[in-house]
Motif scaffolding. Structure first.
Motif, short mmCIF file in Angstrom:
data_model
loop_
_atom_site.label_atom_id
_atom_site.label_comp_id
_atom_site.label_asym_id
_atom_site.label_seq_id
_atom_site.Cartn_x
_atom_site.Cartn_y
_atom_site.Cartn_z
N ILE A 446 -21.92 31.40 -32.64
CA ILE A 446 -21.11 30.36 -32.01
C ILE A 446 -21.99 29.58 -31.03
CG2 ILE A 446 -19.16 29.98 -30.46
CD1 ILE A 446 -17.71 32.14 -31.96
N ILE A 447 -21.89 28.25 -31.10
CA ILE A 447 -22.73 27.39 -30.25
C ILE A 447 -21.91 27.03 -29.01
CG2 ILE A 447 -24.05 25.25 -30.14
CD1 ILE A 447 -24.08 25.28 -33.24
N ARG A 448 -22.40 27.48 -27.86
CA ARG A 448 -21.63 27.29 -26.62
C ARG A 448 -22.45 26.47 -25.62
NH1 ARG A 448 -17.63 31.34 -26.62
NH2 ARG A 448 -18.96 32.63 -27.90
N GLY A 449 -22.03 25.22 -25.38
CA GLY A 449 -22.76 24.40 -24.41
C GLY A 449 -22.42 24.81 -22.99
N PRO A 450 -23.14 24.24 -22.02
CA PRO A 450 -22.94 24.64 -20.62
C PRO A 450 -21.57 24.26 -20.05
CG PRO A 450 -24.54 22.85 -20.81
CD PRO A 450 -24.25 23.31 -22.20
N ASN A 451 -20.84 23.39 -20.73
CA ASN A 451 -19.52 22.98 -20.20
C ASN A 451 -18.44 24.01 -20.53
OD1 ASN A 451 -17.76 21.06 -18.95
ND2 ASN A 451 -17.05 20.44 -20.98
N ILE A 452 -18.75 24.96 -21.40
CA ILE A 452 -17.73 25.95 -21.79
C ILE A 452 -17.80 27.12 -20.82
CG2 ILE A 452 -16.89 27.45 -23.63
CD1 ILE A 452 -17.53 25.31 -25.55
N LYS A 453 -16.82 27.15 -19.93
CA LYS A 453 -16.82 28.18 -18.88
C LYS A 453 -15.86 29.29 -19.30
CE LYS A 453 -19.44 26.20 -15.69
NZ LYS A 453 -20.49 25.63 -16.54
N PRO A 454 -16.09 30.52 -18.80
CA PRO A 454 -15.23 31.64 -19.18
C PRO A 454 -13.77 31.36 -18.81
CG PRO A 454 -17.10 32.37 -17.86
CD PRO A 454 -17.14 30.89 -17.86
N LEU A 455 -12.88 31.97 -19.56
CA LEU A 455 -11.44 31.80 -19.31
C LEU A 455 -11.07 32.38 -17.95
CD1 LEU A 455 -10.00 33.19 -22.65
CD2 LEU A 455 -9.82 30.86 -21.82
N PRO A 456 -10.32 31.65 -17.15
CA PRO A 456 -9.85 32.26 -15.90
C PRO A 456 -8.77 33.31 -16.20
CG PRO A 456 -8.92 30.06 -16.16
CD PRO A 456 -9.80 30.30 -17.34
N THR A 457 -8.71 34.34 -15.40
CA THR A 457 -7.66 35.34 -15.59
C THR A 457 -6.94 35.56 -14.27
OG1 THR A 457 -9.29 37.02 -15.21
CG2 THR A 457 -8.61 36.69 -17.49
N ARG A 458 -5.91 36.33 -14.32
CA ARG A 458 -5.10 36.58 -13.14
C ARG A 458 -4.75 38.05 -13.12
NH1 ARG A 458 -0.32 33.52 -11.07
NH2 ARG A 458 -2.03 32.87 -9.79
N SER A 459 -4.54 38.59 -11.91
CA SER A 459 -4.15 39.99 -11.83
C SER A 459 -2.64 40.09 -12.06
CB SER A 459 -4.51 40.53 -10.45
OG SER A 459 -4.00 39.64 -9.50
N LYS A 460 -2.12 41.32 -12.00
CA LYS A 460 -0.68 41.51 -12.22
C LYS A 460 0.14 40.65 -11.27
CE LYS A 460 -0.63 45.98 -14.16
NZ LYS A 460 -0.36 47.33 -14.21
N LEU A 461 1.37 40.35 -11.66
CA LEU A 461 2.22 39.50 -10.81
C LEU A 461 2.51 40.20 -9.48
CD1 LEU A 461 3.86 36.76 -11.33
CD2 LEU A 461 5.85 38.24 -11.41
N ASP A 462 2.40 39.45 -8.37
CA ASP A 462 2.79 40.01 -7.06
C ASP A 462 4.29 40.25 -7.06
OD1 ASP A 462 0.23 39.47 -6.38
OD2 ASP A 462 0.69 37.70 -5.17
N LEU A 492 -13.38 17.92 -19.40
CA LEU A 492 -13.42 19.19 -18.65
C LEU A 492 -12.46 20.22 -19.20
CD1 LEU A 492 -13.51 17.57 -15.09
CD2 LEU A 492 -15.44 18.38 -16.45
N ARG A 493 -11.89 19.96 -20.38
CA ARG A 493 -10.86 20.86 -20.92
C ARG A 493 -11.33 22.31 -21.11
NH1 ARG A 493 -6.00 18.94 -23.37
NH2 ARG A 493 -5.19 17.40 -21.92
N SER A 494 -12.65 22.53 -21.24
CA SER A 494 -13.11 23.91 -21.40
C SER A 494 -13.70 24.42 -20.09
CB SER A 494 -14.11 24.03 -22.55
OG SER A 494 -14.98 22.92 -22.56
N ASN A 495 -13.41 23.74 -18.99
CA ASN A 495 -14.00 24.08 -17.69
C ASN A 495 -12.89 23.99 -16.62
OD1 ASN A 495 -15.44 24.21 -15.32
ND2 ASN A 495 -17.05 22.80 -15.98
#
Ligand code: MIC
Ligand code: SF4
Length: 643
Positions: A446-462, A492-495
């Motif tokens: 898979i070709i991943r340019g520098p604009n592709i940032k890791p998916l943000p995640t979140r912890s369990k719901l407070d 910026l859709r992948s960032n």
């Protein structure tokens, strides 16, 4: 008792739940589509699901939105998408091949199949008798992995079409009339099913114009029967073998029924800044126009553009008007080139753009300050064109063409005979811009340019959630308001971190900074919160900024699902008047969330600033409750290894 068409397609695909309106059901998805602006995120999510290949009958990745290549970002995304398609067994529709919905109708749609797309106008496929539904990218990723798509069993609204369209009145006027009658939230929770003697007078592209803009009604989907007209269209596309006849049973019943006599329609127009702000065109004739844009997934077929050419033939675009034309697909562009219509358009002074979304998503061609732009498109939310104070109107391709010549909104019926253009009996088929799936992708990198940032995640719901109200909005806030598109932000859709600086930019540009300073918070909205686009960025970015709950009078379907999928609690006021108790800056405390979700009872909310209390509802299935409590669907998958 007989079944309506919606029930027939759903029952043939039902995997879980009972087909009772409003109850959660899971259905099998036969086909998926993505486009580039939502696709980069959807495929990153698909990658985390760890499958070797897509499990659908057919999945297509289109590039049609982010076509402007002003730096490396968009072309990097295109390369990423092409490599993902090769690895996981998808068709790849290359940039220049056309708008996803137009191309899917031409080359892939099949009557009776289910189609899930990461774009809100996916119901365009209903013009061919598909059950075609728009969803967030993560839901599409999960469907590509072979898991069910969950939705609430829709109510079915039958539109009984009688009569035939008069001259100069088009399919666009049929859907504008429905928007006038039903409003942008009139279709929420419903599939709009077309039937009646008028159906036989509409071609597939005309039907697709109508089902496309069912998205503007907020509908889950829209569907036409599959009949001889459908068969002829598929034969003309060289795909007659995929046809089957499909219609509702004679004794089928519906949750709601309305009749629309097409013979009584006249040319209509949607005024700024909402697709349901519809009036007869004759009430605004004479209005000066500075820009006309023809194209988009609503009105960019061969017949649309041949009609436009017939109107422009031998004339010049008015000196005060800039006319752009974006053909819906390479097939459309090639056919109008061969017929000579393209030469007519160029000779008249039209600015021909490549086959893609273009000005519809603010990817160039922003209108000048304070000017009037008339578009054959489907959305005119304020600012979407790229110019905040532009006045954007929506109308048929024919009305757009007459405005381009005259420089004013003109009732085309004053121009004499209407152009008569028949649908081609054979379309030009050349799929050389569609790369078919590869036999095995195991070795493909898979070709991943520098604009592709890791998916943000979140912890369990407070639980409880405690936070400041960062914004209180009015009704019908669109996902364009929450997370704008346009040439500056779409790359910026992948960032997500970079994109978050633009959250709520039109409503309150200080929000991102305030959210960061406050460590997150709560958004308060009105009716139909999150209407419009399916972009899950309108949920991912707020999640990234620490938003924990959105409290609204009501939600649009896709946005509500996207909020759940990223672990943001979507709450609705039990008493809509309680919105008056919520002010920007107040601190809210939302109590006993898990127990309220499990017992399906109302949640108590304390406004700690004003010392008042009120209640909110969050009626979720057990599956949805588990997702939101886990902090989103991807977290749940990691925890339970199941989807
Ligand atoms: C739109 O018309 O708003 C879009 C751009 O096609 C969106 C998808 C997106 O935001 O990427 C949609 O309609 O879902
Ligand atoms: Fe593209 Fe516009 Fe259609 Fe969205 S509505 S898919 S931006 S043409």
């Amino acid at each position: 008792m007989g079944e309506n068409l919606t029930q027939k397609i759903i029952s043939a695909h039902l995997l879980s739940g009972k087909m009772l309106p409003g109850a959660e059901i899971g259905i099998r998805i036969d086909q998926t589509l993505t486009q580039d602006a939502t696709g980069t995120m959807a495929y990153q999510q698909f990658e985390t699901l760890g499958r070797a290949q897509v499990a659908t009958e057919l999945s297509v990745s289109y590039v049609d939105h982010n076509m402007l290549q002003s730096d490396y970002k968009n072309p990097d995304d295109h390369r990423y998408l092409q490599s993902v398609a090769a690895k996981y067994g998808l068709y790849f529709s290359r940039p220049g091949n056309g708008i996803c919905h137009q191309v899917h109708l031409e080359r892939f749609g099949v009557p009776g199949k289910t189609l899930l797309g990461s774009d809100s106008h996916t119901p365009t496929g209903g013009g061919l008798g598909m059950l075609a539904i728009g969803a967030g990218g993560l839901d599409v990723a999960v469907a590509m992995a072979g898991s069910p798509f969950y939705l609430n069993m829709p109510h079915v609204l039958r539109v009984w079409l009688v009569g035939e369209l008069p001259d100069w009145v088009s399919a666009k006027d049929v859907i504008l009339e429905l928007l006038r009658r039903l409003s942008v939230k009139g279709g929420v929770g419903k599939v709009i099913e077309y039937a009646g003697p008028g159906v036989a007078s509409l071609t597939v592209p005309q039907r697709a114009t109508i089902t496309n803009m069912g998205a503007e009604l907020g509908a889950t989907s829209s569907v036409f029967p599959s009949d001889e007209i459908t068969h002829d269209f598929l034969i003309a596309q060289g795909r007659g073998d995929v046809w089957q006849a499909l219609s509702a049973d004679q004794d089928a019943t519906y949750d709601q029924e309305i009749t629309l006599n097409m013979a009584e329609l006249e040319p209509l127009i949607a005024q700024p800044h909402s697709p349901d702000n519809v009036i007869p065109l004759r009430e605004v004739t004479g209005t000066q126009v500075q820009q006309v844009c023809i194209g988009s997934c609503t009105n960019s077929s061969v017949v649309d553009l041949e009609k436009v050419a017939a109107i422009l033939k031998g004339k010049s675009v008015h000196p005060d008007v800039s006319l752009t034309i974006s053909p819906g697909s390479k097939q459309v562009l090639t056919m109008i080139a061969q017929s000579g219509a393209l030469a007519t358009l160029v000779a008249a002074g039209a600015r021909i753009l490549e086959s893609g979304c273009g000005p519809c998503i603010g990817m160039g061609q922003a209108p000048a300050s304070g000017t009037v732009s008339v578009r054959s498109f489907n959305r005119n939310f304020q600012g979407r064109s790229g110019t905040g104070d532009a006045q954007v109107y929506l109308a048929s391709a024919e009305v757009c063409a007459t405005a381009a010549v005259n420089g004013t909104l003109t009732d085309p019926r004053s121009l004499g005979a209407a152009p008569q253009v028949a649908i081609p009996s054979a379309f030009l088929v050349d799929d050389n811009m569609i790369i078919p799936p590869q036999p095995s992708g195991a070795k493909i990198e898979i070709i991943r340019g520098p604009n592709i940032k890791p998916l943000p995640t979140r912890s369990k719901l407070d639980d409880p959630i405690s936070g400041e109200i960062l914004l209180v909005t009015g009704d019908n806030v669109s996902t364009d308001d929450i997370m704008m598109a346009g040439a500056q932000v779409l790359p910026l859709r992948s960032n997500i971190p970079a994109m978050s600086a633009y959250a709520f930019a039109r409503l309150d540009p200080t929000l991102p900074e305030r959210a960061k300073a406050a460590g997150g918070g709560v958004i308060v909205g009105g009716e139909n919160y999150g209407q419009g686009s399916s972009r899950e960025h309108a949920a991912l970015v707020p999640m990234y900024l620490g938003i924990r709950a959105v409290l609204a009078k009501s939600f649009a379907r896709i946005h509500q699902a996207n909020l759940l999928n990223v672990g943001i609690l979507p709450l609705t006021f039990v008493n809509a008047m309680d919105i008056a108790q919520c002010h920007k800056g107040d601190r809210l405390r939302i109590l006993d969330i898990a127990s309220a979700l499990h017992s399906k009872s109302a949640l108590n909310i304390v406004n700690e600033t004003t010392s008042s209390t009120f209640q909110a509802a969050c009626t979720l299935s057990d599956r949805q409750a588990a997702i939101v409590l886990a902090g989103g669907l991807l977290n749940m998958v990691k925890e339970t290894a199941s989807i």
